[in-house]
Design a protein around this motif. Sequence first.
Motif, mmCIF file in Angstrom:
data_model
loop_
_atom_site.group_PDB
_atom_site.id
_atom_site.type_symbol
_atom_site.label_atom_id
_atom_site.label_comp_id
_atom_site.label_asym_id
_atom_site.label_seq_id
_atom_site.Cartn_x
_atom_site.Cartn_y
_atom_site.Cartn_z
ATOM 1 N N GLN A 158 9.323 24.713 24.054
ATOM 2 C CA GLN A 158 10.376 24.459 23.076
ATOM 3 C C GLN A 158 9.823 24.160 21.689
ATOM 4 O OE1 GLN A 158 12.620 21.253 24.850
ATOM 5 N NE2 GLN A 158 13.093 22.471 26.665
ATOM 6 N N ASN A 159 8.617 23.646 21.630
ATOM 7 C CA ASN A 159 8.036 23.252 20.345
ATOM 8 C C ASN A 159 6.866 24.142 19.947
ATOM 9 O OD1 ASN A 159 9.455 20.524 19.583
ATOM 10 N ND2 ASN A 159 9.008 20.367 21.774
ATOM 11 N N ASN A 160 6.902 25.356 20.403
ATOM 12 C CA ASN A 160 5.830 26.318 20.122
ATOM 13 C C ASN A 160 6.137 27.070 18.826
ATOM 14 O OD1 ASN A 160 3.531 27.844 20.425
ATOM 15 N ND2 ASN A 160 4.470 29.297 21.843
ATOM 16 N N ASP A 161 6.213 26.304 17.721
ATOM 17 C CA ASP A 161 6.597 26.886 16.439
ATOM 18 C C ASP A 161 5.467 26.895 15.426
ATOM 19 O OD1 ASP A 161 6.382 24.217 16.015
ATOM 20 O OD2 ASP A 161 8.424 23.909 15.260
ATOM 21 N N GLY A 162 4.267 26.527 15.867
ATOM 22 C CA GLY A 162 3.127 26.552 14.964
ATOM 23 C C GLY A 162 2.991 25.332 14.089
ATOM 24 N N GLY A 163 3.857 24.330 14.265
ATOM 25 C CA GLY A 163 3.786 23.122 13.464
ATOM 26 C C GLY A 163 2.681 22.194 13.915
ATOM 27 N N LEU A 164 2.588 21.042 13.265
ATOM 28 C CA LEU A 164 1.527 20.085 13.560
ATOM 29 C C LEU A 164 1.584 19.596 14.995
ATOM 30 C CD1 LEU A 164 -0.794 18.278 12.628
ATOM 31 C CD2 LEU A 164 0.897 16.605 11.882
ATOM 32 N N PHE A 165 2.785 19.483 15.553
ATOM 33 C CA PHE A 165 2.924 18.903 16.884
ATOM 34 C C PHE A 165 3.256 19.955 17.927
ATOM 35 C CE2 PHE A 165 4.451 15.732 13.720
ATOM 36 C CZ PHE A 165 3.235 15.084 13.622
ATOM 37 N N SER A 166 2.790 21.163 17.706
ATOM 38 C CA SER A 166 2.942 22.253 18.662
ATOM 39 C C SER A 166 1.692 22.327 19.534
ATOM 40 C CB SER A 166 3.185 23.566 17.909
ATOM 41 O OG SER A 166 2.100 23.853 17.057
ATOM 42 N N PRO A 167 1.684 23.206 20.543
ATOM 43 C CA PRO A 167 0.561 23.222 21.499
ATOM 44 C C PRO A 167 -0.820 23.401 20.876
ATOM 45 C CG PRO A 167 2.403 24.489 22.351
ATOM 46 C CD PRO A 167 2.767 24.112 20.942
ATOM 47 N N TYR A 168 -0.940 24.261 19.873
ATOM 48 C CA TYR A 168 -2.269 24.571 19.333
ATOM 49 C C TYR A 168 -3.002 23.333 18.823
ATOM 50 C CZ TYR A 168 -5.884 27.305 16.945
ATOM 51 O OH TYR A 168 -7.084 27.839 16.540
ATOM 52 N N PRO A 169 -2.422 22.537 17.909
ATOM 53 C CA PRO A 169 -3.159 21.344 17.446
ATOM 54 C C PRO A 169 -3.345 20.304 18.540
ATOM 55 C CG PRO A 169 -0.948 21.407 16.507
ATOM 56 C CD PRO A 169 -1.179 22.740 17.138
ATOM 57 N N VAL A 170 -2.427 20.237 19.504
ATOM 58 C CA VAL A 170 -2.602 19.300 20.616
ATOM 59 C C VAL A 170 -3.897 19.625 21.359
ATOM 60 C CG1 VAL A 170 -1.713 18.568 22.864
ATOM 61 C CG2 VAL A 170 -0.152 18.787 20.919
ATOM 62 N N VAL A 171 -4.084 20.906 21.664
ATOM 63 C CA VAL A 171 -5.287 21.325 22.392
ATOM 64 C C VAL A 171 -6.520 21.153 21.516
ATOM 65 C CG1 VAL A 171 -6.441 23.256 23.543
ATOM 66 C CG2 VAL A 171 -3.983 22.901 23.857
ATOM 67 N N ARG A 172 -6.379 21.394 20.206
ATOM 68 C CA ARG A 172 -7.519 21.202 19.301
ATOM 69 C C ARG A 172 -8.027 19.762 19.382
ATOM 70 N NH1 ARG A 172 -9.914 22.922 14.583
ATOM 71 N NH2 ARG A 172 -8.643 24.790 14.392
ATOM 72 N N PHE A 173 -7.113 18.797 19.262
ATOM 73 C CA PHE A 173 -7.510 17.399 19.347
ATOM 74 C C PHE A 173 -8.172 17.109 20.696
ATOM 75 C CE2 PHE A 173 -4.223 16.301 15.993
ATOM 76 C CZ PHE A 173 -5.159 15.897 15.054
ATOM 77 N N LEU A 174 -7.603 17.664 21.758
ATOM 78 C CA LEU A 174 -8.151 17.431 23.093
ATOM 79 C C LEU A 174 -9.583 17.941 23.203
ATOM 80 C CD1 LEU A 174 -7.768 16.608 26.083
ATOM 81 C CD2 LEU A 174 -6.896 18.915 26.487
ATOM 82 N N GLU A 215 12.249 13.945 21.385
ATOM 83 C CA GLU A 215 12.760 15.267 21.764
ATOM 84 C C GLU A 215 11.914 16.392 21.180
ATOM 85 O OE1 GLU A 215 15.231 18.233 23.419
ATOM 86 O OE2 GLU A 215 14.952 16.100 23.867
ATOM 87 N N TYR A 216 11.558 16.287 19.904
ATOM 88 C CA TYR A 216 10.862 17.371 19.221
ATOM 89 C C TYR A 216 9.364 17.093 19.205
ATOM 90 C CZ TYR A 216 15.683 18.132 17.969
ATOM 91 O OH TYR A 216 17.046 18.316 18.040
ATOM 92 N N ASP A 217 8.758 17.271 20.374
ATOM 93 C CA ASP A 217 7.369 16.876 20.570
ATOM 94 C C ASP A 217 6.802 17.688 21.717
ATOM 95 O OD1 ASP A 217 4.945 15.635 20.922
ATOM 96 O OD2 ASP A 217 5.763 13.694 21.520
ATOM 97 N N ALA A 218 5.698 18.393 21.477
ATOM 98 C CA ALA A 218 5.106 19.232 22.517
ATOM 99 C C ALA A 218 4.708 18.428 23.747
ATOM 100 C CB ALA A 218 3.904 19.992 21.961
#
Length: 409
Positions: free
Chosen positions: A227-243, A345-348
């Motif tokens: 639902q939050n796969n929109d390329g924003g700061l809190f989408s999957p990509y930056p989450v995985v980057r931090f991980l 609600e709006y959080d990957a």
Amino acid sequence: MGRRLLGFLFASWLAYRLYVPLPDYCDFPIKIKGLYSLFNAFDLAGNVFELFGGSYSTPFHLTDYDPGDNLKEITTTTKTLAGRQVDIHRPIGFPKKKSGSAIIFLHGGGWTIGSRAAYAVVTRKIAKETNMMVFVPEYRLAPDHPFPAGFEDCLKVTKEIIKRARDFDINPNKIVLAGDSAGGNLAVAISLKIGEEFQNETHPICMINVIYPFMQLANFQLPSYLQNNDGGLFSPYPVVRFLLYYLGFWNHTNIIPLITRNSHMNGFKDKDILDRMSDKWIPEKYKKGLVPTDDDNEIGSDQMETYFLHATKIQEFVSNRQVAPLAASDEHLRTLPYTHVVTCEYDAIRDDGIIFYERLKDLGKKVTHQHWEFGAHALLNAYGMVEYEKLDQAMGEMFNIIQKGVDQC
């Protein structure tokens, strides 16, 4: 260091110039939008650091600051506990003749950014509104200090505060361990670790309070990620980057697309672990009819080569409760004290917290859940900085829950 600093400054400037506005669903006051743009600079900075220096490094440590520049009702001191600097926010009139209660707050920031200073406005505000002493430790950050450095720092500080509670006029039975995002991850992981050490005894932590915690790294195809796969700061990509930074894979961010579609789990055979973070735990109201989709984008040979070299190592962390608390068995979850979970609600990573709540509830544990339908990840960082009625009300509700929980310890 010069190149990394240049990269961060350039990324910050570019984020402001591009000005990424808040989504329509976030009705924040207008004056927080500039702050949101700065948050977007963090992920952009990561790319720039790698471009200029070949190595991402913690961009800043805000440790030189005046903790007394706001909230006259709070006094702040800094002490060294278990070898780490810890800010101690004490409300004026905090119980002296009788012991009071306290919150150990572990700050977020993807284990990579943030500090006790960056959270000072928030944590001092928490101390004022709860009339509880608040401890905020400075823990080592990745990628300069990858896992388990931050976990070990926070674990040692937590134990030291519990041990020396009476020295701070605190009842050792009324200590809350709290945190947001990566800090929430650390709070749960530490509570599980301490629970193991106090088997058949009362857990020394009165209560856990976690705000949108990161809890697992096996399933990035949960509804909240989709639902939050929109390329924003809190989408999957930056989450995985931090991980990846946290786990020591800072120079292998080219495999992020593989991880976001769960390719890193190929060959993983422990079905019990996978079941513990499955979407079966998520109520239908959060799913909104979304199902995982196949991504047909071509994967470069360099990505696949890197993936095969590191997939096994990444999978080892999937079952590690100190990194992924949702990997904990039912037996381990039963050791936890009363837990309050906050999700947005709006959080990957929303569904990590929801699964955590549902699993504890299924075990008959004392657990409560507060869902901020109006909110996005990192919303806590606005608390005390802007006037936002919905956030103030939500925080007030959370404080009431904390105080009731502490009263029962």
